[in-house]
Design a protein around this motif. Structure first.
Motif, PDB file in Angstrom:
ATOM      1  N   PHE A 181      10.520 -16.566  28.317  1.00 65.71           N
ATOM      2  CA  PHE A 181       9.396 -17.503  28.359  1.00 65.71           C
ATOM      3  C   PHE A 181       9.808 -18.798  29.056  1.00 65.71           C
ATOM      4  CE2 PHE A 181       7.819 -15.520  24.137  1.00 65.71           C
ATOM      5  CZ  PHE A 181       7.207 -14.496  24.829  1.00 65.71           C
ATOM      6  N   GLY A 182      11.025 -19.264  28.751  1.00 63.28           N
ATOM      7  CA  GLY A 182      11.512 -20.484  29.374  1.00 63.28           C
ATOM      8  C   GLY A 182      11.639 -20.345  30.883  1.00 63.28           C
ATOM      9  N   CYS A 183      12.111 -19.189  31.331  1.00 68.01           N
ATOM     10  CA  CYS A 183      12.231 -18.942  32.777  1.00 68.01           C
ATOM     11  C   CYS A 183      10.855 -18.894  33.439  1.00 68.01           C
ATOM     12  CB  CYS A 183      12.973 -17.635  33.025  1.00 68.01           C
ATOM     13  SG  CYS A 183      14.706 -17.646  32.515  1.00 68.01           S
ATOM     14  N   LEU A 184       9.883 -18.309  32.778  1.00 64.41           N
ATOM     15  CA  LEU A 184       8.543 -18.199  33.354  1.00 64.41           C
ATOM     16  C   LEU A 184       7.878 -19.570  33.508  1.00 64.41           C
ATOM     17  CD1 LEU A 184       7.196 -15.049  31.459  1.00 64.41           C
ATOM     18  CD2 LEU A 184       7.786 -15.206  33.889  1.00 64.41           C
ATOM     19  N   ARG A 185       8.242 -20.503  32.648  1.00 61.82           N
ATOM     20  CA  ARG A 185       7.643 -21.843  32.748  1.00 61.82           C
ATOM     21  C   ARG A 185       8.150 -22.595  33.978  1.00 61.82           C
ATOM     22  NH1 ARG A 185       6.995 -25.494  27.582  1.00 61.82           N
ATOM     23  NH2 ARG A 185       5.736 -26.534  29.157  1.00 61.82           N
ATOM     24  N   ALA A 186       9.367 -22.268  34.433  1.00 60.77           N
ATOM     25  CA  ALA A 186       9.915 -22.833  35.684  1.00 60.77           C
ATOM     26  C   ALA A 186       9.852 -24.360  35.706  1.00 60.77           C
ATOM     27  CB  ALA A 186       9.181 -22.242  36.889  1.00 60.77           C
ATOM     28  N   SER A 187      10.336 -24.993  34.666  1.00 59.86           N
ATOM     29  CA  SER A 187      10.281 -26.443  34.552  1.00 59.86           C
ATOM     30  C   SER A 187      11.479 -27.112  35.223  1.00 59.86           C
ATOM     31  CB  SER A 187      10.256 -26.849  33.071  1.00 59.86           C
ATOM     32  OG  SER A 187       9.178 -26.249  32.397  1.00 59.86           O
ATOM     33  N   ARG A 188      11.311 -28.393  35.566  1.00 54.72           N
ATOM     34  CA  ARG A 188      12.398 -29.182  36.125  1.00 54.72           C
ATOM     35  C   ARG A 188      13.518 -29.385  35.104  1.00 54.72           C
ATOM     36  NH1 ARG A 188      12.388 -33.543  39.052  1.00 54.72           N
ATOM     37  NH2 ARG A 188      14.609 -33.377  38.699  1.00 54.72           N
ATOM     38  N   LEU A 189      13.118 -29.583  33.857  1.00 52.13           N
ATOM     39  CA  LEU A 189      14.052 -29.906  32.786  1.00 52.13           C
ATOM     40  C   LEU A 189      14.108 -28.728  31.818  1.00 52.13           C
ATOM     41  CD1 LEU A 189      15.842 -32.089  31.451  1.00 52.13           C
ATOM     42  CD2 LEU A 189      13.776 -32.985  30.355  1.00 52.13           C
ATOM     43  N   LEU A 190      15.306 -28.174  31.631  1.00 52.56           N
ATOM     44  CA  LEU A 190      15.482 -27.015  30.753  1.00 52.56           C
ATOM     45  C   LEU A 190      16.480 -27.370  29.659  1.00 52.56           C
ATOM     46  CD1 LEU A 190      14.986 -24.030  30.084  1.00 52.56           C
ATOM     47  CD2 LEU A 190      16.766 -23.434  31.742  1.00 52.56           C
ATOM     48  N   LEU A 191      16.008 -27.376  28.416  1.00 58.79           N
ATOM     49  CA  LEU A 191      16.842 -27.698  27.267  1.00 58.79           C
ATOM     50  C   LEU A 191      16.974 -26.465  26.379  1.00 58.79           C
ATOM     51  CD1 LEU A 191      15.230 -31.126  26.229  1.00 58.79           C
ATOM     52  CD2 LEU A 191      16.875 -30.664  28.045  1.00 58.79           C
ATOM     53  N   LEU A 192      18.199 -26.137  25.998  1.00 59.38           N
ATOM     54  CA  LEU A 192      18.445 -24.960  25.172  1.00 59.38           C
ATOM     55  C   LEU A 192      19.268 -25.360  23.955  1.00 59.38           C
ATOM     56  CD1 LEU A 192      19.024 -24.058  28.459  1.00 59.38           C
ATOM     57  CD2 LEU A 192      18.659 -21.844  27.367  1.00 59.38           C
ATOM     58  N   ASP A 193      18.793 -24.971  22.777  1.00 60.94           N
ATOM     59  CA  ASP A 193      19.461 -25.303  21.519  1.00 60.94           C
ATOM     60  C   ASP A 193      20.029 -24.026  20.906  1.00 60.94           C
ATOM     61  OD1 ASP A 193      20.384 -26.716  19.372  1.00 60.94           O
ATOM     62  OD2 ASP A 193      18.428 -27.031  18.439  1.00 60.94           O
ATOM     63  N   GLU A 194      21.346 -23.888  20.929  1.00 61.10           N
ATOM     64  CA  GLU A 194      22.062 -22.706  20.418  1.00 61.10           C
ATOM     65  C   GLU A 194      21.514 -21.402  21.014  1.00 61.10           C
ATOM     66  OE1 GLU A 194      24.748 -22.766  18.886  1.00 61.10           O
ATOM     67  OE2 GLU A 194      24.866 -24.792  18.098  1.00 61.10           O
ATOM     68  N   PRO A 195      21.465 -21.277  22.330  1.00 59.57           N
ATOM     69  CA  PRO A 195      20.867 -20.080  22.936  1.00 59.57           C
ATOM     70  C   PRO A 195      21.707 -18.818  22.791  1.00 59.57           C
ATOM     71  CG  PRO A 195      21.868 -21.425  24.633  1.00 59.57           C
ATOM     72  CD  PRO A 195      21.943 -22.228  23.362  1.00 59.57           C
ATOM     73  N   PHE A 196      23.012 -18.959  22.527  1.00 59.18           N
ATOM     74  CA  PHE A 196      23.900 -17.790  22.483  1.00 59.18           C
ATOM     75  C   PHE A 196      24.015 -17.177  21.091  1.00 59.18           C
ATOM     76  CE2 PHE A 196      25.639 -20.872  25.607  1.00 59.18           C
ATOM     77  CZ  PHE A 196      25.411 -20.147  26.764  1.00 59.18           C
ATOM     78  N   ILE A 197      23.397 -17.797  20.098  1.00 63.10           N
ATOM     79  CA  ILE A 197      23.742 -17.532  18.713  1.00 63.10           C
ATOM     80  C   ILE A 197      23.487 -16.088  18.269  1.00 63.10           C
ATOM     81  CG2 ILE A 197      21.503 -18.279  17.774  1.00 63.10           C
ATOM     82  CD1 ILE A 197      23.151 -19.663  15.523  1.00 63.10           C
ATOM     83  N   THR A 198      22.468 -15.426  18.785  1.00 62.91           N
ATOM     84  CA  THR A 198      22.167 -14.059  18.337  1.00 62.91           C
ATOM     85  C   THR A 198      22.367 -13.021  19.442  1.00 62.91           C
ATOM     86  OG1 THR A 198      19.832 -14.362  18.877  1.00 62.91           O
ATOM     87  CG2 THR A 198      20.494 -14.864  16.627  1.00 62.91           C
ATOM     88  N   LEU A 199      22.999 -13.417  20.540  1.00 62.64           N
ATOM     89  CA  LEU A 199      23.159 -12.515  21.677  1.00 62.64           C
ATOM     90  C   LEU A 199      24.490 -11.784  21.612  1.00 62.64           C
ATOM     91  CD1 LEU A 199      21.854 -14.800  24.578  1.00 62.64           C
ATOM     92  CD2 LEU A 199      20.555 -13.281  23.078  1.00 62.64           C
ATOM     93  N   ASP A 200      24.490 -10.520  22.065  1.00 67.58           N
ATOM     94  CA  ASP A 200      25.748  -9.787  22.136  1.00 67.58           C
ATOM     95  C   ASP A 200      26.488 -10.206  23.413  1.00 67.58           C
ATOM     96  OD1 ASP A 200      24.917  -8.234  24.403  1.00 67.58           O
ATOM     97  OD2 ASP A 200      23.961  -6.763  23.099  1.00 67.58           O
ATOM     98  N   PRO A 201      27.760  -9.797  23.581  1.00 71.28           N
ATOM     99  CA  PRO A 201      28.548 -10.273  24.726  1.00 71.28           C
ATOM    100  C   PRO A 201      27.918  -9.993  26.087  1.00 71.28           C
ATOM    101  CG  PRO A 201      29.998  -9.311  23.081  1.00 71.28           C
ATOM    102  CD  PRO A 201      28.592  -9.048  22.616  1.00 71.28           C
TER     103      PRO A 201
END
Length: 231
Positions: A144-164
């Motif tokens: 969803f964040g990529c689809l918004r294509a904003s100038r400013l991209l802020l991510l809060d703990e984006p890796f927390i539930t992702l596998d390697p």
């Protein structure tokens, strides 16, 4: 360029951030580091105008955003807390977002297929949110964040539930995005991932924001700076 001028956030008698002055430049990824409760999420939400208890000034491209509504800000905030329409499939939600962005239907479908394929989510697009795991929801939040294509991209703990494998995909995506006239700020405890992507580290300590080049820090020096929560 995003500029913070004397940004201060205080709850009762406790300063979360005190007279923060900093300039975020385009085409860079900033890693935001600090103890739990140090103010990382608060800072991101303040920039996004989701928290307005702050004093001081915030400027995006030399224009004040102090009183800009979240929905009018050329920015995207991806957190580990997700608000989704439970009666829409993930594909329907992506189409809805694209319609809000003004994409024509064919362009929207192309963008969705591309980013969904990147994160290997094809088999889940017709699922409803309640049927998906937390990790899969997190991947869709990034889509969803990529689809918004904003100038400013802020991510809060984006890796927390992702596998390697998913972490590696996200790292590559962020690196590819920073060359597109974007400012990217990633708050994370995952120091290894930050080392792969960041041009600059920002450490919140004692209500201040400290800046370091990647070659100035490692896990041990970070631990000494902020305390034993990173040991």
């Amino acid at each position: 360029m995003l500029e913070l001028r004397d940004v201060t956030i205080k709850y009762e008698e406790k300063y979360i951030l005190n007279k923060i002055n900093f300039q975020f430049d385009t085409n860079k990824i900033y890693g935001l580091i600090g103890k739990n409760g140090s103010g990382k999420t608060t800072l991101l939400k303040t920039i996004m105008r989701l928290k307005k208890e702050s004093s001081g000034d915030l400027l995006l491209d030399n224009t004040s955003i102090n009183h800009t509504d979240y929905f009018d800000l050329d920015a995207t905030f991806i957190s580990d807390e997700h608000s989704l329409f439970q009666d829409l499939t993930m594909y329907e939600q992506m189409l809805f977002l694209c319609r809000l962005k003004g994409y024509k239907k064919e362009i929207a479908r192309q963008k969705i297929d591309e980013i969904v394929g990147l994160f290997k989510l094809e088999e889940y697009v017709d699922y409803f949110p309640y049927a998906l795991s937390r990790g899969t929801i997190q991947r869709f939040a990034i889509v969803f964040g990529c689809l918004r294509a904003s100038r400013l991209l802020l991510l809060d703990e984006p890796f927390i539930t992702l596998d390697p494998v998913q972490v590696n995909i996200l790292e590559e995506m962020l690196i590819s995005q920073k060359s597109k006239d974007k400012i990217i700020i990633v708050s994370s405890h995952d120091i290894d991932s930050l080392e792969e992507i960041c041009n600059e580290y920002l450490i919140i300590k004692d209500s201040s924001l400290l800046s370091f080049a990647p070659n100035e820090l490692n896990r041990q020096t970070i631990s000494k700076l902020i305390g034993d929560s990173y040991d």
